[in-house]
Design a protein around this motif. Structure first.
Motif, PDB file in Angstrom:
ATOM      1  N   MET A   1       9.047  42.988  69.799  1.00 15.40           N
ATOM      2  CA  MET A   1       9.623  41.689  70.118  1.00 15.40           C
ATOM      3  C   MET A   1       8.888  41.086  71.313  1.00 15.40           C
ATOM      4  SD  MET A   1      13.525  40.676  71.199  1.00 15.40           S
ATOM      5  CE  MET A   1      14.119  40.558  69.533  1.00 15.40           C
ATOM      6  N   ARG A   2       8.690  39.761  71.256  1.00 20.33           N
ATOM      7  CA  ARG A   2       8.013  39.093  72.366  1.00 20.33           C
ATOM      8  C   ARG A   2       8.898  39.126  73.618  1.00 20.33           C
ATOM      9  NH1 ARG A   2       9.383  33.298  72.628  1.00 20.33           N
ATOM     10  NH2 ARG A   2      10.860  32.754  70.977  1.00 20.33           N
ATOM     11  N   GLN A   3       8.247  39.116  74.770  1.00 13.33           N
ATOM     12  CA  GLN A   3       8.967  39.269  76.029  1.00 13.33           C
ATOM     13  C   GLN A   3       9.174  37.949  76.777  1.00 13.33           C
ATOM     14  OE1 GLN A   3      10.252  42.391  77.146  1.00 13.33           O
ATOM     15  NE2 GLN A   3       9.752  42.769  74.985  1.00 13.33           N
ATOM     16  N   ASP A   4       8.406  36.923  76.439  1.00 14.99           N
ATOM     17  CA  ASP A   4       8.520  35.639  77.130  1.00 14.99           C
ATOM     18  C   ASP A   4       9.374  34.679  76.311  1.00 14.99           C
ATOM     19  OD1 ASP A   4       6.840  36.551  79.151  1.00 14.99           O
ATOM     20  OD2 ASP A   4       5.044  35.949  78.043  1.00 14.99           O
ATOM     21  N   TRP A   5      10.470  34.217  76.892  1.00 14.46           N
ATOM     22  CA  TRP A   5      11.397  33.316  76.203  1.00 14.46           C
ATOM     23  C   TRP A   5      11.692  32.105  77.071  1.00 14.46           C
ATOM     24  CZ3 TRP A   5      13.910  34.279  71.379  1.00 14.46           C
ATOM     25  CH2 TRP A   5      13.562  35.496  70.786  1.00 14.46           C
TER      26      TRP A   5
ATOM     27  N   ASP B   1      14.894  28.561  73.810  1.00 10.78           N
ATOM     28  CA  ASP B   1      14.822  29.631  72.805  1.00 10.78           C
ATOM     29  C   ASP B   1      15.925  30.658  73.036  1.00 10.78           C
ATOM     30  OD1 ASP B   1      12.584  28.447  71.673  1.00 10.78           O
ATOM     31  OD2 ASP B   1      11.190  29.555  72.937  1.00 10.78           O
TER      32      ASP B   1
ATOM     33  N   GLU C   1      15.669  41.186  64.744  1.00  6.47           N
ATOM     34  CA  GLU C   1      14.618  42.081  64.263  1.00  6.47           C
ATOM     35  C   GLU C   1      15.018  42.912  63.043  1.00  6.47           C
ATOM     36  OE1 GLU C   1      11.363  42.842  65.853  1.00  6.47           O
ATOM     37  OE2 GLU C   1      11.783  40.828  66.576  1.00  6.47           O
TER      38      GLU C   1
ATOM     39  N   PRO D   1      13.765  41.859  75.987  1.00  4.89           N
ATOM     40  CA  PRO D   1      13.291  40.936  77.026  1.00  4.89           C
ATOM     41  C   PRO D   1      14.270  40.847  78.194  1.00  4.89           C
ATOM     42  CG  PRO D   1      13.123  39.939  74.844  1.00  4.89           C
ATOM     43  CD  PRO D   1      13.910  41.197  74.666  1.00  4.89           C
TER      44      PRO D   1
ATOM     45  N   GLU E   1      12.075  47.471  75.357  1.00  4.38           N
ATOM     46  CA  GLU E   1      11.762  46.576  74.239  1.00  4.38           C
ATOM     47  C   GLU E   1      12.509  45.255  74.326  1.00  4.38           C
ATOM     48  OE1 GLU E   1      11.086  47.542  70.024  1.00  4.38           O
ATOM     49  OE2 GLU E   1      11.744  49.556  70.577  1.00  4.38           O
TER      50      GLU E   1
ATOM     51  N   GLU F   1       4.722  44.282  58.345  1.00  8.27           N
ATOM     52  CA  GLU F   1       5.687  43.183  58.263  1.00  8.27           C
ATOM     53  C   GLU F   1       6.363  43.149  56.903  1.00  8.27           C
ATOM     54  OE1 GLU F   1       3.392  39.745  59.107  1.00  8.27           O
ATOM     55  OE2 GLU F   1       3.049  40.257  61.205  1.00  8.27           O
TER      56      GLU F   1
END
Length: 530
Positions: free
Chosen positions: A1-5, A9, A45, A56, A54, A128
């Motif tokens: 999972m991406r960490q920058d939100w 968002d 996810e 954010p 994991e 994916e």
């Protein structure tokens, strides 16, 4: 999972809804925050995080504010005890999921091997696809590390099957010839034909991977020779019919990077599959290269002739006395009175209408002389040097067409092929009984050079006209080449259901089916832009 939100968002993805808050009623402190984070993470996810890292940090702070629990309680959540197991079970039930099993992983690996590995090369996209399949089946997917291992197993299993299937489709003779590409010939009993097919063993393997040289007869002959030796491998036409092109291209790329010694150390199924893929793809690439060399050479013949004639005639044209001064006076007069009539402005500076007509006649004569000289130069160069490409080229390329409007060029090529083995000294003209296509093959300015005053068609200038016509037809895709890719049948570029669903496909590209409407629209566009 991406960490920058970004804040917007976070609001869209990590906001707890009414049903989410209901599930938190009997929980407090670290357990309340931990359950909320697992719930929203799973919603995004379709799996649980393996560690707290994991998740954010921005999401933890935003959710902690909603559940009214200090953010530092996230570090106190127990990731090993029975409580997290109950939380996961409750969350799976809330989303209608079940825990994955070893049997699920085996089925996923088999599904990848059978369905996706043949058409998808990226392991990331295969991973994916695994997660998406689990989501659709409402099964919790394996952890990312396990998914990577699962994908790796599926790819290895596919490679094994692919190699086995490929080798099973090869004849014993073809396998032997492929092996000869990388094996030394010492101690081997080979016929002269086998050695010719192998191309002197490893030396041909190196040649096979090489690109064509600069446009010239030697490059063309080398490509023809290469193509013939690849064809003698006798690979089945449907060898890779059930595998995607990009998969075969990937195997070809792997083979091209290997040294013969490395390939020789591989297990036979892997080695034979790599070599078969290399020969299969190179057959297409060499065919394309041969067509491109032909197109370049025909242009080169004409360009060289024009340059040579230009050099010869430039001096003669400059000897006409007073022409440059006269043209200068015409230009100055036209610029000084751009709205005046030719009779009043131009005639006086050139000495009248008679002089201007003489200039025009001289220019026309020079143009005719120029074109005639080019034809003579082309004929001479072709017969003395370039004609050597005709026989190997026509024997190497299988030409086809879909539109009968271009039948004359194909008929002309058939005529040339019938005369390939007949030397010019046995007859400089085609037999009088032959039907020689002229319309659509021989331009008007070449008729006098091709057909003599007795109506006989001379072979040399006719061959040159045929090659020029063939070049133009190939460039327009009116004639195509069997076994090529770039120069393949243009009908293969259409979707398989094009004829049955024309309306759907025309709608997709937003074009009318009526050619008149298309031309009218293009005309309006051109008029507007100009």
């Amino acid at each position: 999972m991406r960490q920058d939100w970004e804040p917007e968002d976070l609001i869209e993805v990590w906001t707890l809804l009414e049903d989410d808050m209901k599930r938190l009623r009997n929980k407090s402190g670290a357990n309340r925050l931990g359950f909320a984070m697992l719930l929203k993470f799973f919603e995004v996810e379709a799996r649980f995080p393996e560690t707290d890292r994991e998740v954010p940090a921005a999401a933890v702070g935003y959710v902690a504010h909603q559940v009214k629990v200090p953010t530092d309680q996230w570090a106190a959540y127990d990731w090993q005890g029975d409580r997290i197991k109950r939380h996961r079970k409750e969350i799976r039930k809330a989303f209608g999921f079940r825990a994955g099993t070893e049997e699920d992983q085996e089925r996923l690996a088999e599904w990848l091997t059978a369905e996706l590995c043949a058409v998808e090369l990226s392991r990331d996209r295969l991973a994916e696809a695994v997660v998406a399949r689990c989501r659709n089946d409402f099964v919790e997917p394996p952890a990312p590390a396990k998914v990577r291992r699962l994908v790796g197993k599926a790819v290895r299993d596919f490679d094994t099957r692919f190699c086995r299937t490929t080798v099973d489709r090869l004849s014993r003779a073809t396998r032997s010839r492929l092996e000869d590409l990388v094996a030394g010939s010492e101690g081997r009993d080979e016929t002269a034909e086998d050695q010719a097919v192998a191309g002197r063993g490893r030396s041909f393997f190196t040649e096979l991977k090489a690109d064509p040289g600069a446009p010239g007869l030697e490059s063309l002959f080398a490509e023809v020779d290469k193509l013939q030796r690849v064809r003698k491998m006798d690979l089945p036409a449907d060898l890779f019919a059930d595998v995607s092109e990009k998969q075969v291209d990937a195997w070809r790329a792997r083979a091209a990077k290997e040294y013969p010694a490395n390939l020789e150390r591989m297990k036979p199924p892997m080695r034979l599959t790599l070599l078969a893929a290399l020969c299969h793809v190179r057959h297409t690439e060499i065919t394309d290269s041969l067509v491109e060399l032909f197109i370049q050479l025909v242009l080169k013949i004409n360009t060289r002739a024009e340059k040579k004639v230009d050099k010869e005639l430039t001096g003669e044209l400059k000897k006409v006395r007073g022409k440059e001064a006269m043209m200068l006076r015409v230009a100055e007069a036209a610029l000084s009175e751009p709205s005046g009539s030719v009779r009043k402005v131009i005639y006086p500076v050139v000495g009248g209408e008679k002089t201007l007509k003489a200039l025009a006649a001289e220019a026309a004569a020079n143009e005719a002389k120029y074109k005639a000289r080019i034809r003579t130069m082309l004929r001479s160069a072709y017969s003395a040097h370039w004609r050597r490409m005709l026989t190997p080229l026509l024997k190497a390329l299988a030409l086809k067409y879909n539109n009968t409007a271009y039948r004359p060029v194909m008929d002309a090529i058939d005529l040339l092929q019938r005369y390939l083995e007949q030397p010019l000294k046995e007859g400089a003209f085609f037999d009088a009984a032959e039907t020689v296509p002229l319309e659509g093959v021989v331009p008007d300015q070449w008729r006098a050079a091709v057909v003599d005053d007795k109506g006989r068609v001379e072979r040399i200038p006719y061959e040159l006209c045929v090659l020029v016509s063939l070049r133009e037809a190939l460039r327009r895709r009116e004639i195509w080449v069997v076994g090529a890719n770039r120069w393949r049948n243009p009908g293969d570029d259409l979707p398989q259901d094009f004829e049955d669903n024309r309306d759907v496909h025309y709608e997709a590209i937003q074009k009318p089916q009526d050619p008149a409407k298309f031309i009218a629209a293009r005309s309006r566009t051109c008029s507007t832009s100009s």
